[in-house]
Design a protein around this motif. Structure first.
Motif, PDB file in Angstrom:
ATOM      1  N   ILE A  23      34.969  38.416   8.802  1.00  0.00           N
ATOM      2  CA  ILE A  23      36.361  38.700   8.467  1.00  0.00           C
ATOM      3  C   ILE A  23      36.357  40.070   7.822  1.00  0.00           C
ATOM      4  CG2 ILE A  23      38.284  37.987   6.980  1.00  0.00           C
ATOM      5  CD1 ILE A  23      37.303  35.100   7.331  1.00  0.00           C
ATOM      6  N   GLN A  24      37.083  40.995   8.448  1.00  0.00           N
ATOM      7  CA  GLN A  24      37.011  42.400   7.994  1.00  0.00           C
ATOM      8  C   GLN A  24      38.381  42.927   7.618  1.00  0.00           C
ATOM      9  OE1 GLN A  24      35.283  44.765  11.107  1.00  0.00           O
ATOM     10  NE2 GLN A  24      33.216  44.576  10.284  1.00  0.00           N
ATOM     11  N   GLY A  25      38.578  43.147   6.346  1.00  0.00           N
ATOM     12  CA  GLY A  25      39.818  43.766   5.859  1.00  0.00           C
ATOM     13  C   GLY A  25      41.077  43.049   6.291  1.00  0.00           C
ATOM     14  N   ILE A  26      41.035  41.716   6.314  1.00  0.00           N
ATOM     15  CA  ILE A  26      42.207  40.970   6.796  1.00  0.00           C
ATOM     16  C   ILE A  26      43.312  40.909   5.728  1.00  0.00           C
ATOM     17  CG2 ILE A  26      42.990  38.593   7.273  1.00  0.00           C
ATOM     18  CD1 ILE A  26      41.943  39.831   9.774  1.00  0.00           C
ATOM     19  N   THR A  27      44.501  41.274   6.163  1.00  0.00           N
ATOM     20  CA  THR A  27      45.682  41.233   5.300  1.00  0.00           C
ATOM     21  C   THR A  27      46.794  40.502   6.053  1.00  0.00           C
ATOM     22  OG1 THR A  27      45.152  43.308   4.195  1.00  0.00           O
ATOM     23  CG2 THR A  27      47.478  42.705   4.218  1.00  0.00           C
ATOM     24  N   LYS A  28      47.565  39.698   5.313  1.00  0.00           N
ATOM     25  CA  LYS A  28      48.763  39.100   5.918  1.00  0.00           C
ATOM     26  C   LYS A  28      49.938  39.261   4.965  1.00  0.00           C
ATOM     27  CE  LYS A  28      51.344  36.894   8.745  1.00  0.00           C
ATOM     28  NZ  LYS A  28      51.577  37.357  10.116  1.00  0.00           N
ATOM     29  N   ALA A  35      50.312  37.663   1.253  1.00  0.00           N
ATOM     30  CA  ALA A  35      49.701  36.338   1.083  1.00  0.00           C
ATOM     31  C   ALA A  35      48.179  36.435   1.115  1.00  0.00           C
ATOM     32  CB  ALA A  35      50.189  35.389   2.172  1.00  0.00           C
ATOM     33  N   VAL A  36      47.640  37.326   1.958  1.00  0.00           N
ATOM     34  CA  VAL A  36      46.194  37.549   2.034  1.00  0.00           C
ATOM     35  C   VAL A  36      45.985  39.051   1.953  1.00  0.00           C
ATOM     36  CG1 VAL A  36      44.135  37.296   3.480  1.00  0.00           C
ATOM     37  CG2 VAL A  36      45.835  35.472   3.425  1.00  0.00           C
ATOM     38  N   ASP A  37      45.117  39.461   1.018  1.00  0.00           N
ATOM     39  CA  ASP A  37      45.082  40.864   0.634  1.00  0.00           C
ATOM     40  C   ASP A  37      43.716  41.515   0.910  1.00  0.00           C
ATOM     41  OD1 ASP A  37      45.632  43.273  -0.501  1.00  0.00           O
ATOM     42  OD2 ASP A  37      45.971  42.527  -2.523  1.00  0.00           O
ATOM     43  N   ASN A  38      43.561  42.098   2.078  1.00  0.00           N
ATOM     44  CA  ASN A  38      42.380  42.909   2.400  1.00  0.00           C
ATOM     45  C   ASN A  38      41.065  42.170   2.126  1.00  0.00           C
ATOM     46  OD1 ASN A  38      40.973  45.122   3.229  1.00  0.00           O
ATOM     47  ND2 ASN A  38      41.222  46.278   1.331  1.00  0.00           N
ATOM     48  N   VAL A  39      40.895  41.042   2.807  1.00  0.00           N
ATOM     49  CA  VAL A  39      39.765  40.149   2.567  1.00  0.00           C
ATOM     50  C   VAL A  39      38.595  40.451   3.511  1.00  0.00           C
ATOM     51  CG1 VAL A  39      39.101  37.740   2.934  1.00  0.00           C
ATOM     52  CG2 VAL A  39      41.119  38.262   1.603  1.00  0.00           C
ATOM     53  N   ASP A  40      37.385  40.506   2.936  1.00  0.00           N
ATOM     54  CA  ASP A  40      36.157  40.627   3.738  1.00  0.00           C
ATOM     55  C   ASP A  40      35.297  39.406   3.471  1.00  0.00           C
ATOM     56  OD1 ASP A  40      36.435  43.322   4.780  1.00  0.00           O
ATOM     57  OD2 ASP A  40      36.162  43.992   2.706  1.00  0.00           O
ATOM     58  N   THR A  73      48.339  41.098   9.605  1.00  0.00           N
ATOM     59  CA  THR A  73      49.057  42.365   9.489  1.00  0.00           C
ATOM     60  C   THR A  73      48.071  43.514   9.660  1.00  0.00           C
ATOM     61  OG1 THR A  73      50.455  41.257   7.866  1.00  0.00           O
ATOM     62  CG2 THR A  73      50.678  43.641   8.007  1.00  0.00           C
ATOM     63  N   ALA A  74      46.854  43.332   9.137  1.00  0.00           N
ATOM     64  CA  ALA A  74      45.794  44.341   9.311  1.00  0.00           C
ATOM     65  C   ALA A  74      44.448  43.632   9.287  1.00  0.00           C
ATOM     66  CB  ALA A  74      45.862  45.366   8.183  1.00  0.00           C
ATOM     67  N   GLY A  75      43.425  44.296   9.826  1.00  0.00           N
ATOM     68  CA  GLY A  75      42.068  43.768   9.769  1.00  0.00           C
ATOM     69  C   GLY A  75      41.630  43.089  11.058  1.00  0.00           C
ATOM     70  N   LYS A  76      40.348  42.715  11.089  1.00  0.00           N
ATOM     71  CA  LYS A  76      39.783  42.122  12.300  1.00  0.00           C
ATOM     72  C   LYS A  76      38.989  40.859  11.975  1.00  0.00           C
ATOM     73  CE  LYS A  76      39.387  46.279  14.990  1.00  0.00           C
ATOM     74  NZ  LYS A  76      38.573  47.373  15.425  1.00  0.00           N
ATOM     75  N   ILE A  77      38.959  39.951  12.953  1.00  0.00           N
ATOM     76  CA  ILE A  77      38.130  38.747  12.823  1.00  0.00           C
ATOM     77  C   ILE A  77      37.207  38.697  14.038  1.00  0.00           C
ATOM     78  CG2 ILE A  77      38.155  36.218  12.877  1.00  0.00           C
ATOM     79  CD1 ILE A  77      40.858  36.357  11.379  1.00  0.00           C
TER      80      ILE A  77
END
Ligand code: ATP
Length: 381
Positions: A23-28, A35-40, A73-77
């Protein structure tokens, strides 16, 4: 899998192991709410990984993005090296088991479990053998002709699990899987879940707000707060070395003392408490500056309570009076009031059956508290 047997069960320590889920830089964001803030996060094959956090911290949203029910909204899985962002939910190698189980009420157990395979157009004989195998694994063979309303909560939960597993997903996502079960059944089912996961080697991600459940089930836990992971580690790491006051209080409970660093070295830290100048000697090194503001956390079960003074020492000792005693059967909780007004929580296992009404120490009794230099943790926030 690593050749080193120690690393085989701890792939996250193996520098050569490739994460299975990345999980790379995932934001929602929902409108202007994040709700989800730039998670790795990296998760390895065969892990039983728990996301633990309070209500509304973003656990389910992240899980839904992994399943493909929600678009980041941003990031990759990535799963098994393949980027998932443009792959629809039904084509992802994941299956999700929902809080509500969502079983079909008019179908029998075996039809519920077979449903996904029928929809995939598998032939009858293959479906039958797959369903039989999985029903056997979750120990529901004798209930296979029943309908959901003729089952207990725990049995329904196992049908849902079997239905999710029968399609042999690479990753199974479980959203509060045991939330509907009572405490006893939940504990029993936790072990069943661990056994099944172990047998199949499927990677499990479990979302829960129940810390005991996370501690029991997980290879690793990530603690989530306000859309971010704030600490990731094995249950032991998280419990024994929380890295903030929030975690120390969120996982189990802790006595927390505010103070200032008096000495800080390679092998020890000495802290003086702000409230009453008592000294805390901690035998792990730190690079903290002298005089830095810190907090010392000590778990209730790490504190010894005694009627007689421990060996003379200028640190790791406190004196107080017993303010409250809670007898819980397997253990007792003591609340000790210090002269400075602070209450200290202590937990003691009841290894010996006490005589009726007898306690290790009694209400209002003067007691001495002490702990090992290795038992405390220094926190900077
Ligand atoms: P719980 O344990 O209560 O299920 P959670 O950690 O799983 O909580 P999420 O369901 O991920 O929390 O929700 C995170 C935040 O995002 C919450 O504040 C929620 O209100 C908000 N949220 C979730 N879905 C939406 C949506 N579709 N539109 C707007 N806000 C949403």
């Amino acid at each position: 899998m690593s050749k080193d047997p120690k690393l085989a069960h701890r792939p996250w320590l193996d520098p050569e192991a490739e994460p299975y889920i990345k999980i790379q830089g995932i934001t929602k964001r929902f409108g202007d709410f994040t709700a989800v803030d730039n998670v790795d996060l990296d998760i390895y094959k065969g892990e039983l990984f728990c996301w633990l956090g309070g209500s509304g911290c973003g656990k389910s949203t992240l899980l839904r993005m992994l399943a493909g029910f929600e678009t980041p909204t941003a990031g990759k899985i990535f799963i098994d090296g393949v980027e998932m962002n443009d792959i629809p939910a039904y084509e992802r190698p994941v299956n999700m088991m929902f809080q509500s189980y969502a079983l079909f009420p008019h179908m029998t157990v075996e039809k519920n479990i077979a449903y996904g395979l029928v929809r995939d157009g598998l032939d009858k004989a293959t479906i039958q053998s797959k369903v039989e195998e999985i029903i056997d694994m979750v120990e529901l063979t004798q209930f296979s002709k029943r309908k959901p309303h003729q089952l207990s909560g725990g049995q329904r939960q196992r049908v849902a699990l079997a239905r999710a597993l029968v399609k042999q997903p690479k990753v199974l996502l479980l959203d509060e899987p045991l939330g509907a079960l009572d405490k006893r059944l939940r504990e029993q089912t936790q072990y069943e879940l661990m056994n099944i996961q172990d047998q199949l080697g499927v990677t499990f991600i479990v979302v829960t707000h129940d810390q005991e459940e996370a501690m029991t089930l997980s290879t690793r836990i990530a603690i989530m707060d306000k859309g971010k992971f704030i600490q990731t580690g094995t249950p032991t790491e998280i419990y024994e070395t929380p890295d903030s006051r929030f975690i120390a209080n969120f996982i189990g409970s802790a006595n927390i003392f505010e103070g200032h660093v008096v000495e800080s070295g390679k092998e020890h830290v000495l802290v003086r408490s702000t409230r009453d100048q008592s000294l805390f000697y901690i035998d792990h090194g730190s690079d903290l500056q002298e005089n830095a503001k810190v907090w010392v956390a000590i778990r209730p079960e790490k504190i010894k309570i005694s009627k007689s003074p421990p060996e003379q020492s200028d640190h790791n000792q406190l004196i107080g009076t017993v303010d409250d005693i809670g007898y819980l059967g397997k253990l007792s909780n003591y609340k000790v009031l210090l002269d400075n007004g602070k209450i200290i929580d202590i937990t003691y296992p009841n290894q010996v059956r006490p005589k009726s009404g007898d306690h290790l120490v009694d209400w209002e009794e003067k007691v001495y508290l002490s702990w090992d230099a290795s038992s405390a943790v220094v926190l900077t926030h």
